[in-house]
Design an enzyme around this catalytic site. Structure first.
Site, PDB file in Angstrom:
ATOM      1  CG  ASP A   1      -1.506   1.395   1.383  1.00  0.00           C
ATOM      2  OD1 ASP A   1      -2.183   1.720   0.437  1.00  0.00           O
ATOM      3  OD2 ASP A   1      -1.300   1.870   2.532  1.00  0.00           O
TER       4      ASP A   1
ATOM      5  CG  ASP B   1      -1.816   7.574   0.159  1.00  0.00           C
ATOM      6  OD1 ASP B   1      -1.085   8.527   0.043  1.00  0.00           O
ATOM      7  OD2 ASP B   1      -2.632   7.245  -0.685  1.00  0.00           O
TER       8      ASP B   1
ATOM      9  N   GLY C   1     -10.191   7.198  -1.603  1.00  0.00           N
ATOM     10  CA  GLY C   1     -10.341   7.733  -2.708  1.00  0.00           C
ATOM     11  C   GLY C   1     -10.673   9.217  -2.564  1.00  0.00           C
ATOM     12  N   GLY C   2      -9.633  10.202  -3.248  1.00  0.00           N
ATOM     13  CA  GLY C   2     -10.073  11.502  -2.960  1.00  0.00           C
ATOM     14  C   GLY C   2     -11.661  12.166  -3.334  1.00  0.00           C
TER      15      GLY C   2
ATOM     16  CG  HIS D   1      -9.448  14.019  -6.920  1.00  0.00           C
ATOM     17  ND1 HIS D   1      -8.947  13.354  -7.760  1.00  0.00           N
ATOM     18  CD2 HIS D   1      -8.948  13.685  -5.458  1.00  0.00           C
ATOM     19  CE1 HIS D   1      -8.106  12.260  -7.351  1.00  0.00           C
ATOM     20  NE2 HIS D   1      -8.225  12.840  -5.933  1.00  0.00           N
TER      21      HIS D   1
ATOM     22  CB  THR E   1      -2.177   2.800  -3.684  1.00  0.00           C
ATOM     23  OG1 THR E   1      -2.471   3.816  -2.839  1.00  0.00           O
ATOM     24  CG2 THR E   1      -1.616   3.043  -5.049  1.00  0.00           C
TER      25      THR E   1
HETATM   26  C1  XBP Z   1      -5.448   5.908   0.495  1.00  0.00           C
HETATM   27  C2  XBP Z   1      -6.617   6.999   0.225  1.00  0.00           C
HETATM   28  C3  XBP Z   1      -6.154   7.942  -0.817  1.00  0.00           C
HETATM   29  C4  XBP Z   1      -5.749   9.152  -0.499  1.00  0.00           C
HETATM   30  C5  XBP Z   1      -6.090  10.292  -1.553  1.00  0.00           C
HETATM   31  O1  XBP Z   1      -5.877   4.768   0.835  1.00  0.00           O
HETATM   32  O2  XBP Z   1      -7.536   6.603   0.937  1.00  0.00           O
HETATM   33  O3  XBP Z   1      -7.720   8.241  -1.059  1.00  0.00           O
HETATM   34  O4  XBP Z   1      -6.264   9.643   0.916  1.00  0.00           O
HETATM   35  O5  XBP Z   1      -5.622   9.932  -2.822  1.00  0.00           O
HETATM   36  P1  XBP Z   1      -4.839   3.371   1.124  1.00  0.00           P
HETATM   37  P2  XBP Z   1      -6.546  10.468  -4.217  1.00  0.00           P
HETATM   38  O6  XBP Z   1      -3.824   3.780   1.628  1.00  0.00           O
HETATM   39  O7  XBP Z   1      -5.850   2.353   1.722  1.00  0.00           O
HETATM   40  O8  XBP Z   1      -4.804   3.059  -0.505  1.00  0.00           O
HETATM   41  O9  XBP Z   1      -7.045  11.945  -3.706  1.00  0.00           O
HETATM   42  O10 XBP Z   1      -5.616  10.394  -5.177  1.00  0.00           O
HETATM   43  O11 XBP Z   1      -7.561   9.447  -4.322  1.00  0.00           O
HETATM   44 MG    MG Z   2      -2.964   3.164   3.182  1.00  0.00          MG
END
Ligand code: XBP
Ligand code: MG
Length: 253
Positions: A11, A13, A54-55, A84, A124
Site C-alpha cells: 500500500d 498512503d 479515494g479523494g 480533485h 493503492t
Molecule cells: C489512501 C486513500 C487515498 C488518499 C487520496 O488509501 O484513501 O484516497 O487519501 O488519494 P490506501 P486520491 O492507503 O488504503 O490506498 O485523492 O488520489 O484519491
Molecule cells: Mg493506506
C-alpha cells in the site's frame, strides 16, 4: 506444501509514507481555498473522512455527512473532478519538494527485496501521479520500474475495502494470493488485502492505531531500523525490524 513467497505488495498512503495528515489533507485544503470554498478539513475531521478511500469519493462523503447544506453546482461530477485534479496538482508538488519522507525501514526493506530478486508491486487507492511523485522523489527517478505492477486509483471500479485493487495486481503478476504478502496501515487496507486472500503485515500510524487488525500476520508501529527498533503491537513474533528474512518467516508461520 505451502508455496514460497514470490512478491511483496505495498500500500502507499500510510504504509510507505505518512501522507494523509500532512500531505493529502493539506493538498485538499489548498484546492478548496483556490476554488474559493470555505471548507477546511482539520486533522480530526480528516480522521473521520478517512473512513472513505479515494479523494473524489472522500469529497462526496464530506458533503453528505459533514456539509449537507452546501448547494451542489449543476455539473456536480465535473465540480468534484476539478477539485480533485487541483488537489492532485498540489499533492504532486509537495512530494516533488520532498515534504514527506518514507517511513522508517521502508527503503531498506524494498532495496533488500529488490537485491534478492523478490517481485514487488503496489496496490493503492491513490491517484497514479501521486505514487509516481512520492516514489521517484524518495527512492530515485528510476524506482517506479522496481515495481512490476502499480495498481492505483480508478484502474478498478471499487476501491478499498473492496479486494479489486489487490486482485488486479495479482492477475497482472500472474500470481496467487498465497504466493504474496501485503503491507498495509489501515482497516480499509487490510479488509481489501484479506478479501483478496493475502496475508498482511500492518504498520499503524496516528490515524489507524485503534483500527481492528484481527487476522493480520503482525501489527507493528513501524517497519523499524536496526538502530531504532519497531514495537510489536499485536502478534506473537519477536521482531525488532522488518527485513526480508523476517517477512518470509512471518509469511510461512
Ligand atoms: C489512501 C486513500 C487515498 C488518499 C487520496 O488509501 O484513501 O484516497 O487519501 O488519494 P490506501 P486520491 O492507503 O488504503 O490506498 O485523492 O488520489 O484519491
Ligand atoms: Mg493506506
Amino acid at each position: 506444501m505451502a508455496k514460497a513467497l514470490q512478491a511483496l505488495i505495498f500500500d502507499v498512503d500510510g504504509t510507505l509514507a505518512d501522507t494523509e495528515r500532512d500531505g493529502h489533507r493539506v493538498a485538499f485544503n489548498a484546492a478548496f481555498k483556490e476554488a474559493a470554498l470555505d471548507w477546511d478539513w482539520s486533522e480530526s475531521l480528516y480522521g473521520e473522512l478517512l473512513a472513505v478511500t479515494g479523494g473524489k469519493e472522500r469529497i462526496r462523503f464530506y458533503l453528505e455527512k459533514f456539509n449537507a447544506e452546501f448547494e451542489k453546482p449543476a455539473q456536480f461530477d465535473a465540480f468534484v473532478a476539478g477539485l480533485h485534479a487541483a488537489k492532485t496538482t498540489h499533492f504532486v508538488e509537495m512530494m516533488r519538494r520532498g515534504e514527506i519522507p518514507l517511513r522508517p525501514g521502508v527503503e531498506r526493506l524494498i532495496k533488500e527485496a529488490r537485491a534478492a530478486k523478490m517481485r514487488l508491486a503496489i496496490a493503492t487507492t491513490t491517484t497514479p501521479a501521486n505514487v509516481e511523485a512520492l516514489v521517484s522523489s524518495t527512492l530515485g527517478c528510476d524506482a517506479m520500474q522496481w515495481f512490476e505492477v502499480i495498481a492505483a486509483g480508478d484502474i478498478v471500479p471499487s476501491k478499498k475495502p473492496a479486494p479489486d485493487i489487490y486482485q488486479y495486481a495479482l492477475a497482472k503478476m500472474g500470481l496467487d494470493a498465497d504466493q504474496c504478502i501485503a503491507f498495509e496501515d489501515s482497516l480499509n487496507g487490510i479488509l481489501s488485502s484479506q478479501a483478496a486472500g493475502l496475508k498482511t503485515i500492518i504498520t499503524v500510524n496516528g490515524y489507524t492505531c485503534n483500527d481492528d487488525f484481527s487476522g493480520a500476520v503482525i501489527v507493528l508501529d513501524q517497519m523499524g531500523e536496526p538502530a531504532t527498533p519497531c514495537k510489536v503491537l499485536k502478534g506473537g513474533a519477536d521482531v525488532s525490524y522488518l527485513d526480508l528474512a523476517t517477512v518470509k518467516k512471518l509469511f510461512e508461520a
